[in-house]
Design a protein around this motif. Structure first.
Motif: not given
Length: 151
Positions: A35-45, A56-72
């Motif tokens: 479920k990660a959104h990593a179109p720039y780094s291609h590193f899905h966490v 059990i809860l889940h989270g994934s990284n999300f990269e934004s076009e307006v770097y550094p607005a993403g979140l781990c």
């Protein structure tokens, strides 16, 4: 005066050698990488946390076009847990990545937020860092950041 910081951790060369609950949490974190959104780094966490209730809860990284607005992945998960399950402490949190050619470790901001959550909930968080079939585990996030920011 010279002082020394010691770090105690567990290392598993094979995931099948670790406790079943930790292994299951790694699988949940691996699933969260999808479920990660990593179109720039291609590193899905992906991250997965087990709460005291067993949820059990889940989270994934999300990269934004307006770097550094993403979140781990870890902070995505931690902020969600704090907003929705603050009275159900996190007992363990696992991290996984794709590609997974090495173990993945929390960044400095994630380490600080992990420690902040430990302080707020009054109990340690077991942090499980996995990758390439191996895993390293600390019994408290505070071990990952011995010099934390504190107001």
């Amino acid at each position: 005066m010279k002082k020394q910081v010691n770090l105690n951790y567990e290392h598993y060369d094979h995931l099948d050698a670790m406790p079943e609950a930790d292994r299951k949490l790694i699988i949940e974190a691996q699933n969260a990488t999808r479920k990660a959104h990593a179109p720039y780094s291609h590193f899905h966490v992906g991250a997965a946390a087990r709460l005291r209730s067993g949820l059990i809860l889940h989270g994934s990284n999300f990269e934004s076009e307006v770097y550094p607005a993403g979140l781990c992945a870890e902070r995505t998960l931690l902020f969600y847990a704090e907003a929705n399950y603050a009275d159900d402490p996190i007992e363990a949190l696992a991290i996984a990545s794709v590609p997974s050619d090495r173990e993945v470790y929390p960044c400095g901001q994630c380490r600080q937020v992990l420690v902040d959550v430990e302080r707020r909930q009054g109990s340690p968080i077991r942090v499980i860092m996995s990758g390439n079939g191996t895993s390293s585990v600390v019994d408290t996030a505070a071990d990952l950041l011995p010099f934390t920011f504190k107001l």
